[in-house]
Scaffold this motif. Structure first.
Motif, PDB file in Angstrom:
ATOM      1  N   ASP A  32      19.220 -17.582  28.698  1.00  0.00           N
ATOM      2  CA  ASP A  32      20.132 -18.223  29.653  1.00  0.00           C
ATOM      3  C   ASP A  32      21.542 -18.339  29.093  1.00  0.00           C
ATOM      4  N   LYS A  33      21.629 -18.437  27.746  1.00  0.00           N
ATOM      5  CA  LYS A  33      22.962 -18.608  27.147  1.00  0.00           C
ATOM      6  C   LYS A  33      23.855 -17.399  27.428  1.00  0.00           C
ATOM      7  N   VAL A  34      23.299 -16.193  27.270  1.00  0.00           N
ATOM      8  CA  VAL A  34      24.134 -15.008  27.501  1.00  0.00           C
ATOM      9  C   VAL A  34      24.517 -14.916  28.987  1.00  0.00           C
ATOM     10  N   GLY A  35      23.592 -15.296  29.854  1.00  0.00           N
ATOM     11  CA  GLY A  35      23.899 -15.312  31.294  1.00  0.00           C
ATOM     12  C   GLY A  35      25.034 -16.289  31.582  1.00  0.00           C
ATOM     13  N   ASP A  36      24.963 -17.485  30.967  1.00  0.00           N
ATOM     14  CA  ASP A  36      25.985 -18.519  31.205  1.00  0.00           C
ATOM     15  C   ASP A  36      27.345 -18.086  30.674  1.00  0.00           C
ATOM     16  N   ILE A  37      27.358 -17.468  29.474  1.00  0.00           N
ATOM     17  CA  ILE A  37      28.636 -17.029  28.886  1.00  0.00           C
ATOM     18  C   ILE A  37      29.304 -16.030  29.838  1.00  0.00           C
ATOM     19  N   CYS A  38      28.527 -15.063  30.316  1.00  0.00           N
ATOM     20  CA  CYS A  38      29.113 -14.034  31.188  1.00  0.00           C
ATOM     21  C   CYS A  38      29.657 -14.642  32.472  1.00  0.00           C
ATOM     22  N   LYS A  39      28.912 -15.570  33.024  1.00  0.00           N
ATOM     23  CA  LYS A  39      29.368 -16.221  34.280  1.00  0.00           C
ATOM     24  C   LYS A  39      30.654 -17.003  34.023  1.00  0.00           C
TER      25      LYS A  39
END
Ligand code: PLP
Length: 378
Positions: free
Chosen positions: A155-162
């Motif tokens: 989820d962290k990589v998803g959140d960073i990209c968003k």
């Protein structure tokens, strides 16, 4: 009596037995190929449409564009964003330093700049905690690579990209059927590239690839780019390439797709056996993941004396491969990076050894592999 080399070869435990894998459903493949032959239509036809629809449904994306191979899928995905004005020459794409060269080639061939980020030693995938520090005003995307069949997403990589407005891209060459909390790899980000090279978990009888995405415009631009840049016959909007999947391959892949989950379960069962039985203080196994998060494209093990271990196994009739002996930043084709240092990546490349892993390995063979590994001393 002395064995000749071919007899000796036959006694070896094969690393990857494509003959046996193909034999499992040979009649279905023959029937599917026969239907294409009878149709007399070999490119851009019914089999491609059918496979695209079924693969998009399997991954759960709105679009799937079939192309000629995985490298083209990666290249066209990025090129599509360039044609849409989302990326331009000199923009940066964050990518793991320990990937197969195709991921990097696709970036540089688009005049984009790969920013290499170390993986973690424990997980072997991009170190998500190092992504933010690698972001600059030129960063346009993060390309995660689910290497060895292991999930690279969290989820962290998803959140960073968003949060940072970056495209989250997936290299899904090695992870067919893998998922994160119910969402398949290939649907976790904005767009994903897939390879159906014969040795992949979902492999064709030649080169083949695809892009999956929910982005309608991107899918349509990629479809045109893969067809010389044409959206309308003999009218060329872009200077495209010729990257089409053969109808025979699409037909074969459609058959294989039905068995993918079952095949992956067999790989996971073999992996469980390896995790439970390999016990040698000289050998390190990668962190064990839940089955949903690992489809075991490869089963990598690590050893300080890797080359000796490989020779030892060979002498016992067990074939292994190294994925990969030289990391991208040390390759001759990227001399400008040869002076750079990525210690974790280099350690992975120096110690990695892939042991036999696929859906047709019987338990007696797995036992032999384990016995040989457990008896290795140095
Ligand atoms: C991680 C990764 N990316 C991309 C590719 C390229 O796929 P292809 O061989 O179909 O061009 C591969 C294939 O080996 C791969 O392993």
């Amino acid at each position: 009596m002395q064995q000749n080399p071919s007899e000796k070869e036959q006694l070896m435990i094969k690393f990857f037995d494509l003959q046996a894998i193909t034999a499992m459903h040979a009649d279905e493949y023959k029937a599917a190929i026969a239907r294409v032959i009878v149709s007399g239509w070999f490119l851009q036809g019914h089999a491609n449409q059918q496979f695209e629809a079924n693969y998009a449904k399997y991954i759960d994306t709105n679009h799937c564009v079939a192309v000629a191979n995985g490298l083209d899928a990666l290249y066209l995905l990025l090129r599509g964003y360039k044609e849409m004005g989302v990326m331009q020459d000199g923009d940066e794409i964050i990518v793991p330093a320990n990937t197969y060269i195709a991921t990097i080639i696709a970036i540089t061939r688009n005049n984009l700049v790969p920013v290499l980020v170390e993986p973690t030693w424990e997980h072997l995938e991009i170190d998500v905690d190092k992504i933010e520090a690698a972001i600059t005003p030129k960063t346009k995307g993060v390309m995660i690579v689910h290497l060895y069949g292991r999930i690279a997403y969290n989820d962290k990589v998803g959140d960073i990209c968003k949060k940072r407005g970056l495209k989250l891209l997936e290299d899904c060459a090695q992870c067919h059927g893998c998922a994160w909390q119910g969402t398949k790899t290939g649907a976790l980000g904005d767009a994903a590239a897939h390879s159906f090279y014969p040795g992949k978990n979902l492999g064709a009888f030649g080169d083949a690839g695809a892009v999956t995405t929910d982005d309608k415009e991107l899918a349509s631009v990629i479809r045109a780019l893969a067809n010389y840049g044409s959206q309308q016959k003999y009218a060329f909007k872009y200077i495209g390439i010729n990257s089409r999947m053969a109808e025979t391959d699409a037909a074969v892949l459609d058959v294989k797709l039905k068995y993918l989950d079952e095949d992956n379960r067999k790989r996971q069962k073999l992996a469980a056996y390896y995790y439970e039985h390999i016990q040698n203080s000289l050998i390190t196994l990668p962190k064990r993941l839940d089955d949903e998060n690992n489809v075991y494209h490869q089963f990598p093990i690590f050893c300080e004396y890797r080359d000796d271990l490989q020779e030892y196994l060979k002498a016992k009739g067990i074939k292994t491969l190294i994925h990969y002996p030289i990391p991208p930043h040390q390759q001759a084709c990227y001399q400008e990076w040869n002076h750079l240092s990525y210690p974790i990546t280099e350690k992975i490349h120096a110690q990695e050894l892939s042991i036999p892993m696929n859906q047709v390995i019987p338990v007696e063979v797995a036992e032999k592999v384990v016995t040989a590994l457990n008896s290795f001393i140095h």
